[in-house]
Structure formats: C-alpha cells, structure tokens
Scaffold this motif. Structure first.
Motif, PDB file in Angstrom:
ATOM      1  N   ARG A  35     -10.952  -1.445 -72.633  1.00 13.02           N
ATOM      2  CA  ARG A  35      -9.711  -1.586 -73.586  1.00 13.02           C
ATOM      3  C   ARG A  35     -10.161  -2.531 -74.743  1.00 13.02           C
ATOM      4  O   ARG A  35      -9.877  -2.123 -76.068  1.00 13.02           O
ATOM      5  N   ASP A  36     -10.975  -3.510 -74.535  1.00 14.02           N
ATOM      6  CA  ASP A  36     -11.437  -4.509 -75.791  1.00 14.02           C
ATOM      7  C   ASP A  36     -12.129  -3.410 -76.424  1.00 14.02           C
ATOM      8  O   ASP A  36     -12.307  -3.604 -77.786  1.00 14.02           O
ATOM      9  N   GLN A  51      -2.058  -3.945 -86.865  1.00 15.75           N
ATOM     10  CA  GLN A  51      -1.917  -4.232 -85.322  1.00 15.75           C
ATOM     11  C   GLN A  51      -1.217  -3.221 -84.844  1.00 15.75           C
ATOM     12  O   GLN A  51      -1.504  -2.640 -83.741  1.00 15.75           O
ATOM     13  N   GLY A  55      -2.152  -0.391 -81.863  1.00 10.07           N
ATOM     14  CA  GLY A  55      -1.219  -0.223 -80.565  1.00 10.07           C
ATOM     15  C   GLY A  55      -0.794   1.158 -80.766  1.00 10.07           C
ATOM     16  O   GLY A  55      -0.775   1.879 -79.397  1.00 10.07           O
ATOM     17  N   ILE A  60      -1.097   1.202 -76.650  1.00 10.77           N
ATOM     18  CA  ILE A  60      -1.139  -0.020 -76.094  1.00 10.77           C
ATOM     19  C   ILE A  60       0.186  -0.791 -76.527  1.00 10.77           C
ATOM     20  O   ILE A  60       0.745  -0.763 -77.625  1.00 10.77           O
ATOM     21  N   ASP A  61       0.994  -1.429 -75.853  1.00 10.96           N
ATOM     22  CA  ASP A  61       2.280  -1.977 -76.039  1.00 10.96           C
ATOM     23  C   ASP A  61       2.036  -3.058 -77.192  1.00 10.96           C
ATOM     24  O   ASP A  61       0.987  -3.911 -77.221  1.00 10.96           O
ATOM     25  N   ARG A  62       3.140  -3.289 -77.699  1.00 16.50           N
ATOM     26  CA  ARG A  62       2.869  -4.320 -79.083  1.00 16.50           C
ATOM     27  C   ARG A  62       2.665  -5.823 -78.537  1.00 16.50           C
ATOM     28  O   ARG A  62       1.556  -6.152 -79.218  1.00 16.50           O
ATOM     29  N   SER A  63       3.086  -6.345 -77.527  1.00 21.81           N
ATOM     30  CA  SER A  63       2.816  -7.461 -77.057  1.00 21.81           C
ATOM     31  C   SER A  63       1.201  -7.681 -76.576  1.00 21.81           C
ATOM     32  O   SER A  63       0.780  -8.516 -76.692  1.00 21.81           O
ATOM     33  N   GLU A  64       0.936  -6.795 -75.971  1.00 18.68           N
ATOM     34  CA  GLU A  64      -0.330  -6.651 -75.270  1.00 18.68           C
ATOM     35  C   GLU A  64      -1.333  -6.662 -76.484  1.00 18.68           C
ATOM     36  O   GLU A  64      -2.494  -6.974 -76.658  1.00 18.68           O
ATOM     37  N   VAL A  65      -1.084  -5.919 -77.671  1.00 16.51           N
ATOM     38  CA  VAL A  65      -1.831  -5.686 -78.664  1.00 16.51           C
ATOM     39  C   VAL A  65      -2.250  -7.073 -79.507  1.00 16.51           C
ATOM     40  O   VAL A  65      -3.078  -7.488 -79.853  1.00 16.51           O
ATOM     41  N   ARG A  67      -2.101 -10.171 -77.927  1.00 20.34           N
ATOM     42  CA  ARG A  67      -2.908 -10.787 -77.184  1.00 20.34           C
ATOM     43  C   ARG A  67      -4.501 -10.165 -77.255  1.00 20.34           C
ATOM     44  O   ARG A  67      -5.410 -10.842 -77.136  1.00 20.34           O
ATOM     45  N   LEU A  68      -4.570  -8.866 -77.382  1.00 24.14           N
ATOM     46  CA  LEU A  68      -5.639  -8.332 -77.438  1.00 24.14           C
ATOM     47  C   LEU A  68      -6.740  -8.577 -78.868  1.00 24.14           C
ATOM     48  O   LEU A  68      -7.426  -9.222 -78.800  1.00 24.14           O
TER      49      LEU A  68
END
Length: 144
Positions: A35-36, A51, A55, A60-65, A67-68
C-alpha cells in the motif's frame, strides 16, 4: 507458494480467492508494504496531489491516508506543503529519495511476481494481467 489445497479444495473456484492467495504470496516474498508503494507510485505519477485525492483514488480511508502520508514524509519519501489557495489542504510531492525507493521496490515486486507466477509462461502471465486489469475497468499502461 504452498501447493497443499486439501483444506480449501473448493475455494480456488472463486477467482478473487485465487487472486487474493497470489497477493498474499507476493506479500510474503517482499519486505515492503505494498500500500505504501502504491501510494508513492501514485504520487510520483500525478503532480500536485492532495491527500484527499490519494485516498479517493486508492480507496484508502481518510484517517489511514493521514497515517500513511505521515510515515512516507517521516521517511523522507514525500513532501507535504500547505495548499496556497486553501490552507486546510496539503499538496504532496515525491522526493528524490521517494523516486529511488519506487524504482527499487518496482524491481523487487517484478522479481517476486516472477517467482509467485512461475507456474505460468510469459503469455499466460500477460493474459492474467490483461484480464485482471480489464475486470477493474481499466487498461494496463505497461503489460507484464
């Protein structure tokens, strides 16, 4: 990849199960979170992204983006700057280190894919790629 399918005999009839197993086998072959790499590649190929766009495009979920991108930024692979027109948004840009990382990871993925798909000849690998991409509703820019 393990050939013992006794406990899952009927599952390979589902194409997505088989593709999932291939993906899992690929993950086991490499030491890079895919994913990275997909996010880094997407940022490299698309200038001036937000961002939100990353996403939305990659699912990819906003909060996951967040963190990524935080992790990619800490690693020096992307730069995040405030949008000049909307200070709530960030614009993303890949760094030179990020480009080098993409190139190295592309090579690792290609080598691991060759090992995972070694039961298929080149024509079968191209066909698998073409069909998988067609199922997504897109076309490959560079076939296997």
């Amino acid at each position: 990849m393990s050939t013992n399918t006794n406990s899952v005999r009927g599952l390979p009839r589902y194409p997505v199960y088989a593709l999932g197993r291939l993906t899992k086998a690929l993950h086991a072959e490499i030491d890079v979170p895919l994913r990275d790499h997909w996010a880094l590649t997407f940022i490299a190929e698309n200038a001036d992204l937000t961002q939100k766009k990353v996403g939305d495009s990659l699912g990819i979920d906003r909060s996951e983006v967040v963190r990524l991108i935080d992790a990619l930024e800490r690693a020096g692979l992307v730069e995040r700057t405030r949008d000049g027109k909307d200070r709530r948004k960030y614009r993303l840009r890949i760094t030179e280190a990020g480009r080098k990382q993409c190139k190295r990871t592309d090579k690792v993925i290609a080598e691991a894919t060759a090992r995972v798909l070694d039961r298929l000849d080149e024509d079968e690998q191209r066909t698998l790629h073409r069909l998988a991409v067609a199922a997504l509703g897109t076309s490959p820019e560079s076939p296997v």
